[in-house]
Write a protein that holds these residues in place. Sequence first.
Motif, PDB file in Angstrom:
ATOM      1  N   LYS A  60       0.965  -1.153  -0.080  1.00  0.00           N
ATOM      2  CA  LYS A  60      -0.098  -0.090   0.050  1.00  0.00           C
ATOM      3  C   LYS A  60       0.950   1.247  -0.051  1.00  0.00           C
ATOM      4  CE  LYS A  60      -3.884   2.187   2.742  1.00  0.00           C
ATOM      5  NZ  LYS A  60      -4.738   2.154   3.914  1.00  0.00           N
ATOM      6  N   ASP A  61       1.757   1.299   0.708  1.00  0.00           N
ATOM      7  CA  ASP A  61       2.894   2.164   0.581  1.00  0.00           C
ATOM      8  C   ASP A  61       3.707   2.274  -0.586  1.00  0.00           C
ATOM      9  OD1 ASP A  61       2.199   3.523   3.287  1.00  0.00           O
ATOM     10  OD2 ASP A  61       2.877   1.534   4.242  1.00  0.00           O
ATOM     11  N   GLU A  62       3.958   3.410  -1.269  1.00  0.00           N
ATOM     12  CA  GLU A  62       4.567   3.419  -2.356  1.00  0.00           C
ATOM     13  C   GLU A  62       6.057   4.166  -2.381  1.00  0.00           C
ATOM     14  OE1 GLU A  62       1.649   5.019  -5.332  1.00  0.00           O
ATOM     15  OE2 GLU A  62       0.423   3.142  -5.522  1.00  0.00           O
ATOM     16  N   PRO A  63       6.957   3.754  -3.223  1.00  0.00           N
ATOM     17  CA  PRO A  63       8.085   4.576  -3.368  1.00  0.00           C
ATOM     18  C   PRO A  63       7.917   5.793  -4.378  1.00  0.00           C
ATOM     19  CG  PRO A  63       8.053   2.551  -4.819  1.00  0.00           C
ATOM     20  CD  PRO A  63       6.978   2.419  -3.850  1.00  0.00           C
ATOM     21  N   TRP A  64       8.565   6.917  -4.235  1.00  0.00           N
ATOM     22  CA  TRP A  64       8.119   7.884  -4.942  1.00  0.00           C
ATOM     23  C   TRP A  64       8.281   7.680  -6.530  1.00  0.00           C
ATOM     24  CZ3 TRP A  64      11.626  10.548  -8.080  1.00  0.00           C
ATOM     25  CH2 TRP A  64      12.912  10.384  -8.060  1.00  0.00           C
ATOM     26  N   LEU A  65       9.256   6.807  -6.773  1.00  0.00           N
ATOM     27  CA  LEU A  65       9.128   6.500  -8.422  1.00  0.00           C
ATOM     28  C   LEU A  65       7.860   6.027  -8.868  1.00  0.00           C
ATOM     29  CD1 LEU A  65      12.899   5.248  -8.653  1.00  0.00           C
ATOM     30  CD2 LEU A  65      12.066   7.281  -9.477  1.00  0.00           C
ATOM     31  N   TYR A  66       7.532   5.058  -8.058  1.00  0.00           N
ATOM     32  CA  TYR A  66       5.878   4.529  -8.713  1.00  0.00           C
ATOM     33  C   TYR A  66       5.042   5.660  -8.469  1.00  0.00           C
ATOM     34  CZ  TYR A  66       2.702   0.847  -9.154  1.00  0.00           C
ATOM     35  OH  TYR A  66       1.761  -0.128  -9.492  1.00  0.00           O
ATOM     36  N   SER A  67       5.006   6.351  -7.429  1.00  0.00           N
ATOM     37  CA  SER A  67       3.854   7.345  -7.543  1.00  0.00           C
ATOM     38  C   SER A  67       4.036   8.405  -8.560  1.00  0.00           C
ATOM     39  CB  SER A  67       3.891   8.119  -6.247  1.00  0.00           C
ATOM     40  OG  SER A  67       4.066   7.075  -5.012  1.00  0.00           O
ATOM     41  N   ARG A  68       5.149   8.583  -9.101  1.00  0.00           N
ATOM     42  CA  ARG A  68       5.468   9.245 -10.010  1.00  0.00           C
ATOM     43  C   ARG A  68       4.859   8.899 -11.445  1.00  0.00           C
ATOM     44  NH1 ARG A  68      11.318  11.744 -11.512  1.00  0.00           N
ATOM     45  NH2 ARG A  68      11.677   9.539 -12.293  1.00  0.00           N
TER      46      ARG A  68
END
Length: 359
Positions: free
Chosen positions: A62-70
């Motif tokens: 559920k928690d995402e790294p910033w690269l995946y959020s981008r």
Amino acid sequence: YISLAVAVSFVTSLVLLVPSLLGLPAKKLFTIVMILVVFTDLLFIFLLRITLPNDPLYHGEKDEPWLYSRLRIWFGAMLILSILLFVVLYLKTDLSLIIDFAFASTPLLIVGQKGRAFEEYIKREDENFSRFLRTMGGTLAATGSTITNALSSVRIHDFEMLNDHIEHLYRRLVYSKDIFKSWYWFAIETGSFLIHKFSNVFVETIYKGGNPKIVSQIIGDNFNTVRGLRKLRSSAATNTIAIIFGATFGLALTVYLSFWIAETLFATFRNMQTDIVDQWLPNFGRTNTAELIVLADLLMFIHCLFGSVVATYLRGGVWYTSNLYFSLLLYLTALMLSLIHISEPTRPLYISYAVFCLK
């Protein structure tokens, strides 16, 4: 998969040609073919899900790294752009629907390429994780200190893509004192499924009193074994993806070439102007091919969508990479239709020759 694709192509050609010649309800029959194609694609996806191991590159937490959020932001923006581009092409041009789909999917290529870059980033992290664990285990065994103190010495080494994540891990361990939560966020930042699983095993084993050197050695060996199996899977997936592209090309060739043949036959017999056609084929040529072509374009669109999902699932990559395969499959289909359209100027020659032979 090849057998299913060949069978569906044959049935599609039969449904397009025979009803068109005899005046049967081709639209209903072709709708059944569309359902058959969708069922075939769904069946293949289901078979993959029950046979392939669950071993994705991305951890999927559920928690995402910033690269995946981008990546998510890029996908939303490019999807809106693709929809707007499709609307403009559909309203302002006379191109075939599948060509509009292909051109409109161009922005999604960017998302797919960024998805591939994210996958390569995770793979490079995985390459260095085993070395990082062994270094941690050796340092812990040699010094007998805590994980935080050992990490203070280990972080000066170069672990390439993991350097920033290791630095963040050290800071969390210093300030939060929560070992498990700190390692959890370390794995989340990397985005790697393997790092998430194996780092959790490492921390729990060390916390329960395991020998750090032996534990890190065993985990590192198993980690590298899984990576080796992944390479074999990737090789097999590449061959299967090539088959998917070939099957899509064959289906597009069958569908659009069948239309071309049917329309050529219609024009040939219309130019004969004899009572034989009316006597033996009273409903000949009454099929609305324009509606069927729209359905065929929708069929190929759906098939390309499922093909991209299969390709991504085979590789175990992130789902945003499927946009790359989806757009390439659409362009391949549009190319097939364009090649048939290029031969359009030669149709009158075929018709004239056919009429001459029949007379």
